[in-house]
Design an enzyme around this catalytic site. Sequence first.
Site, short mmCIF file in Angstrom:
data_model
loop_
_atom_site.label_atom_id
_atom_site.label_comp_id
_atom_site.label_asym_id
_atom_site.label_seq_id
_atom_site.Cartn_x
_atom_site.Cartn_y
_atom_site.Cartn_z
N ARG A 1 0.35 -8.97 13.88
CA ARG A 1 -0.24 -7.97 12.98
C ARG A 1 -1.10 -8.66 11.91
O ARG A 1 -2.17 -8.16 11.56
CB ARG A 1 0.85 -7.13 12.34
CG ARG A 1 1.48 -6.18 13.35
CD ARG A 1 2.78 -5.60 12.85
NE ARG A 1 2.59 -4.82 11.65
CZ ARG A 1 3.54 -4.61 10.73
NH1 ARG A 1 4.74 -5.14 10.89
NH2 ARG A 1 3.29 -3.89 9.67
N ARG B 1 11.44 -5.73 4.90
CA ARG B 1 11.22 -4.30 4.60
C ARG B 1 12.27 -3.44 5.29
O ARG B 1 12.62 -3.66 6.44
CB ARG B 1 9.82 -3.88 5.05
CG ARG B 1 9.59 -2.38 4.94
CD ARG B 1 8.13 -2.01 4.94
NE ARG B 1 7.42 -2.41 6.14
CZ ARG B 1 6.10 -2.32 6.28
NH1 ARG B 1 5.36 -1.87 5.29
NH2 ARG B 1 5.53 -2.71 7.39
N ARG C 1 -9.56 0.12 9.25
CA ARG C 1 -9.07 -1.23 9.55
C ARG C 1 -10.08 -2.02 10.38
O ARG C 1 -9.80 -3.17 10.73
CB ARG C 1 -7.76 -1.15 10.31
CG ARG C 1 -6.52 -1.25 9.40
CD ARG C 1 -5.34 -0.83 10.26
NE ARG C 1 -4.15 -1.55 9.98
CZ ARG C 1 -3.05 -0.98 9.47
NH1 ARG C 1 -3.05 0.28 9.13
NH2 ARG C 1 -1.97 -1.69 9.30
N LYS D 1 0.83 -1.22 0.00
CA LYS D 1 0.00 0.00 0.00
C LYS D 1 0.86 1.27 0.00
O LYS D 1 0.63 2.18 -0.79
CB LYS D 1 -0.94 0.02 1.22
CG LYS D 1 -1.89 -1.18 1.28
CD LYS D 1 -2.83 -1.10 2.47
CE LYS D 1 -2.14 -1.14 3.81
NZ LYS D 1 -1.40 -2.41 4.10
P1 ADP Z 1 2.21 -1.87 3.20
O1 ADP Z 1 2.24 -0.35 3.15
O2 ADP Z 1 0.99 -2.43 2.57
O3 ADP Z 1 2.47 -2.43 4.57
P2 ADP Z 1 4.77 -1.67 1.74
O4 ADP Z 1 4.46 -0.79 0.58
O5 ADP Z 1 5.56 -1.03 2.87
O6 ADP Z 1 3.41 -2.38 2.31
O7 ADP Z 1 5.55 -2.95 1.19
C1 ADP Z 1 5.99 -3.98 2.08
C2 ADP Z 1 7.34 -4.50 1.59
O8 ADP Z 1 7.16 -5.22 0.37
C3 ADP Z 1 8.38 -3.42 1.32
O9 ADP Z 1 9.64 -3.91 1.69
C4 ADP Z 1 8.29 -3.21 -0.21
O10 ADP Z 1 9.53 -2.79 -0.76
C5 ADP Z 1 7.91 -4.60 -0.69
N1 ADP Z 1 7.00 -4.58 -1.86
C6 ADP Z 1 5.93 -3.77 -2.06
N2 ADP Z 1 5.29 -4.09 -3.20
C7 ADP Z 1 5.98 -5.14 -3.74
C8 ADP Z 1 5.83 -5.93 -4.93
N3 ADP Z 1 4.81 -5.71 -5.78
N4 ADP Z 1 6.71 -6.91 -5.14
C9 ADP Z 1 7.73 -7.15 -4.27
N5 ADP Z 1 7.93 -6.44 -3.14
C10 ADP Z 1 7.07 -5.45 -2.87
P1 AMP Z 2 0.98 0.48 9.14
O1 AMP Z 2 2.08 1.48 8.98
O2 AMP Z 2 -0.22 0.78 8.31
O3 AMP Z 2 1.48 -0.94 8.98
O4 AMP Z 2 0.49 0.61 10.66
C1 AMP Z 2 1.38 0.39 11.75
C2 AMP Z 2 0.61 0.21 13.05
O5 AMP Z 2 -0.13 1.41 13.36
C3 AMP Z 2 -0.45 -0.90 13.03
O6 AMP Z 2 0.11 -2.18 13.32
C4 AMP Z 2 -1.38 -0.43 14.16
O7 AMP Z 2 -0.82 -0.67 15.44
C5 AMP Z 2 -1.39 1.08 13.94
N1 AMP Z 2 -2.46 1.51 12.99
C6 AMP Z 2 -2.29 2.07 11.76
N2 AMP Z 2 -3.48 2.33 11.19
C7 AMP Z 2 -4.43 1.92 12.07
C8 AMP Z 2 -5.86 1.89 12.06
N3 AMP Z 2 -6.57 2.34 11.00
N4 AMP Z 2 -6.50 1.39 13.15
C9 AMP Z 2 -5.82 0.93 14.21
N5 AMP Z 2 -4.48 0.90 14.28
C10 AMP Z 2 -3.78 1.39 13.23
#
Ligand code: ADP
Ligand code: AMP
Length: 214
Positions: free
Chosen positions: A171, A127, A88, A13
């Site tokens: 998570r 990551r 969420r 995302k």
């Molecule tokens: P989210 O915001 O949904 O938690 P991230 O955008 O931070 O996810 O991505 C999670 C990890 O996966 C990061 O290390 C990112 O570089 C990697 N990643 C994201 N999209 C892809 C993809 N399409 N293919 C491979 N790795 C990806």
């Molecule tokens: P994220 O960066 O989206 O992976 O969020 C990191 C952490 O922030 C999550 O594991 C939760 O502890 C908290 N968090 C982020 N967004 C929300 C949400 N919409 N509702 C509740 N907790 C959240």
Amino acid sequence: MNIVFMGPPGAGKGTQADRIVKRFGIPHISTGDAFRQAMQEGTPLGLKAKEYVSQGLLVPDEITNGIVRERLAQPDCAGGFLLDGFPRTLAQAETLDDILASLNRGIDHVVYLKVDRDLLFIRLTGRRICKSCGEIYHTKFRPPRTEGVCDKCGGELMQRADDSEEKVGTRLDEYFNKTEPVLKYYDAKGLLREVDGERDIDEVTAQIGAVLKG
Ligand code: ADP
Ligand code: AMP
């Protein structure tokens, strides 16, 4: 364009949001980023959030909803927004409807990045984030040119505390128990657009681009 990005932690995302907000010139609203910033600054919100975030648990709705309510009322959201990581829970989704109704707005698209649990584990534990600019890397899938150093700004890369193997399991459980039901809520409203999040980063961006044009 009013967009919501949904999908499990590690679905991509944040990676995709950075690209899409540049294309549409809209603000990127990430509740996770908001909590991390507050935690770093040590504000009362940050101290409260830390109790939950550090354990891999969702922060309670009352706290989270307030942040989004304030943020969406800011003038820079008037031309659209991209919400990443909110809602969420079903209660958050209902609150979002209320907030948007009070602003005479609605959601145009809920983009759902679908990725299987096993791959999420690998994505999250690999990551790495730039401490300075927040750019997102992955040790295997998107490594920086020089290990530990951001390609964009030269900043130092770090691992999020909640990306440890131990926290990732909690998570993902939170996601499947509390967040996955929200997908049905949006599907029933005809807003859900599913995208295959397992493809490579550019292909996912292309799929999202196609959805948003449609
Ligand atoms: P989210 O915001 O949904 O938690 P991230 O955008 O931070 O996810 O991505 C999670 C990890 O996966 C990061 O290390 C990112 O570089 C990697 N990643 C994201 N999209 C892809 C993809 N399409 N293919 C491979 N790795 C990806
Ligand atoms: P994220 O960066 O989206 O992976 O969020 C990191 C952490 O922030 C999550 O594991 C939760 O502890 C908290 N968090 C982020 N967004 C929300 C949400 N919409 N509702 C509740 N907790 C959240």
